[in-house]
Design a protein around this motif. Structure first.
Motif, mmCIF file in Angstrom:
data_model
loop_
_atom_site.group_PDB
_atom_site.id
_atom_site.type_symbol
_atom_site.label_atom_id
_atom_site.label_comp_id
_atom_site.label_asym_id
_atom_site.label_seq_id
_atom_site.Cartn_x
_atom_site.Cartn_y
_atom_site.Cartn_z
ATOM 1 N N ILE A 83 107.377 49.265 22.848
ATOM 2 C CA ILE A 83 107.310 51.037 22.850
ATOM 3 C C ILE A 83 107.931 51.899 23.937
ATOM 4 O O ILE A 83 108.464 52.918 23.880
ATOM 5 C CB ILE A 83 105.732 50.921 23.360
ATOM 6 C CG1 ILE A 83 105.117 50.960 22.201
ATOM 7 C CG2 ILE A 83 105.648 53.199 24.109
ATOM 8 C CD1 ILE A 83 104.980 51.836 20.672
ATOM 9 N N SER A 133 101.992 47.706 18.081
ATOM 10 C CA SER A 133 101.093 47.877 18.142
ATOM 11 C C SER A 133 101.073 49.966 19.230
ATOM 12 O O SER A 133 102.202 49.625 20.184
ATOM 13 C CB SER A 133 99.878 47.630 19.113
ATOM 14 O OG SER A 133 100.581 47.286 20.177
ATOM 15 N N ASP A 135 99.892 51.032 21.487
ATOM 16 C CA ASP A 135 99.815 51.095 22.836
ATOM 17 C C ASP A 135 100.793 49.561 23.333
ATOM 18 O O ASP A 135 101.434 49.675 24.865
ATOM 19 C CB ASP A 135 98.803 50.075 23.490
ATOM 20 C CG ASP A 135 97.726 48.785 22.830
ATOM 21 O OD1 ASP A 135 99.073 48.695 22.305
ATOM 22 O OD2 ASP A 135 96.712 48.323 23.180
ATOM 23 N N ARG A 137 101.233 46.706 23.065
ATOM 24 C CA ARG A 137 101.054 45.467 23.268
ATOM 25 C C ARG A 137 100.785 44.025 22.522
ATOM 26 O O ARG A 137 101.486 43.132 23.162
ATOM 27 C CB ARG A 137 99.274 45.516 24.088
ATOM 28 C CG ARG A 137 98.786 44.232 24.630
ATOM 29 C CD ARG A 137 97.748 44.597 25.305
ATOM 30 N NE ARG A 137 97.267 43.233 25.700
ATOM 31 C CZ ARG A 137 96.067 42.683 26.416
ATOM 32 N NH1 ARG A 137 94.649 43.707 26.134
ATOM 33 N NH2 ARG A 137 95.089 42.058 26.098
ATOM 34 N N SER A 187 95.823 54.815 15.599
ATOM 35 C CA SER A 187 94.456 54.703 16.876
ATOM 36 C C SER A 187 94.419 52.766 16.797
ATOM 37 O O SER A 187 94.600 52.400 18.175
ATOM 38 C CB SER A 187 93.236 54.558 16.567
ATOM 39 O OG SER A 187 92.520 53.653 14.876
ATOM 40 N N GLY A 188 95.511 51.981 16.511
ATOM 41 C CA GLY A 188 95.475 50.744 16.636
ATOM 42 C C GLY A 188 94.248 49.906 16.441
ATOM 43 O O GLY A 188 94.629 48.694 16.795
#
Length: 308
Positions: A83, A133, A135, A137, A187-188
């Motif tokens: 990311i 993902s 976020d 992670r 939204s993952g």
């Protein structure tokens, strides 16, 4: 035969070739754009992964390749940036690995600096698809498995992979026969996989992939012959699947399937539309209401309108 990288301008559903460059590598197979738009990673089957300066590519510089990321393996298929764009993850189909590169270190100190090549995550036969993902992670990777046989979806801890790749695996689950591409919902909460030899789009709950992998499977949608390419649109509510018919013979239809993912998750009829394609439609990109698909066997890029 050297690979090439083409720049297209798309306007009102029409594609125009702006320029193309011959790459210093054979068998270009996949691309990934960094989140900041500075870098384009181009994977190749025999010559590692090329890191291209997007600014130089668009400006028409003759050689915009700034580095070759070589992990001493072959068969690089897909790549994904972390990311923050500090790391690049590359699937190595022939060596069964996921390679990890420290891009931030290479940019700051040179790509020959020690530990730019961080290491590898050993998976199973045929790593191909990859997605990170929202976020940052988790890294999701598909492994094809044997021809026509079962494959897997793997969950890798991104932070651990960037420091100690060998210890980064969190879980894995069966994902149909020859799973090849993977995307994550905005939204993952869901991961979607094309299972080529199952002729199916398969959906998994991401929380269950971590907590109880055996319960993660939430949807299976029969699409066309041998699906490969996959992209989400309409905020992640719908998907487009490229049905390659790669090994099905010339009589098999090669097309795109549009899928309602909420209906798929509820076990209802989920097919919204079928769209004609060229020979061996392979990769898909979405820009608003317009889609693009690369027709590998036709040597074309096709623009298509998404259903409203």
């Amino acid at each position: 035969m050297r690979g090439e990288l083409a720049v297209l301008r798309v306007s009102r559903g029409t594609e125009t070739l702006v320029r193309s460059i011959v790459l210093p590598a054979t068998g270009a197979s996949g691309m990934a754009l960094s989140h900041n738009g500075h870098w384009l990673a181009v994977t190749t089957l025999d010559d590692g992964t090329l890191l291209v300066s997007v600014a130089e590519l668009l400006a028409g510089v003759a050689d915009p390749v700034v580095s070759r990321l070589d992990d001493a393996t072959s068969g690089q298929i897909e790549a994904a940036f972390s990311i923050g764009d500090n790391y690049l993850f590359v699937t190595d189909e022939y060596s069964n690995d996921l390679s990890v590169f420290n891009i931030a270190r290479g940019v700051a100190s040179g790509f020959t600096t020690p530990n730019v090549d961080v290491g590898r995550v050993l998976l199973s036969a045929g790593p191909v698809g990859i997605a990170v993902s929202p976020d940052g992670r988790w890294v999701y990777v598909t492994t094809e498995g044997p021809s026509g046989g079962p494959g897997y979806l793997w969950v890798v801890d991104e932070q651990t992979a960037s420091q100690d790749p060998a210890a980064a695996i969190v879980s894995h689950v069966g994902a149909g026969c020859n799973p090849v591409r993977v995307v994550v919902s905005p939204s993952g909460d869901m991961v979607w996989v094309t299972a080529r030899a199952s002729d199916a789009l398969v959906g998994f709950d991401t929380a269950d992939l971590i907590a109880q992998p055996s319960h993660a499977l939430k949807a299976v949608v029969r699409v066309g012959f041998e699906p490969v390419g996959l992209a989400l649109f309409d905020g992640g509510d719908d998907a487009v699947v490229a049905n390659s018919a790669r090994f099905a013979g010339s009589a098999a239809p090669q097309n795109l399937t549009v899928v309602d993912l909420a209906a798929a998750g509820a076990g209802r009829g989920a097919i919204l539309a079928w769209i004609a394609a060229g020979t061996f439609p392979r990769e898909i990109a979405i820009d608003g209401a317009l889609g693009l698909v690369t027709n590998y066997g036709s040597d074309t890029v096709e623009a298509f309108q998404l259903p409203g």
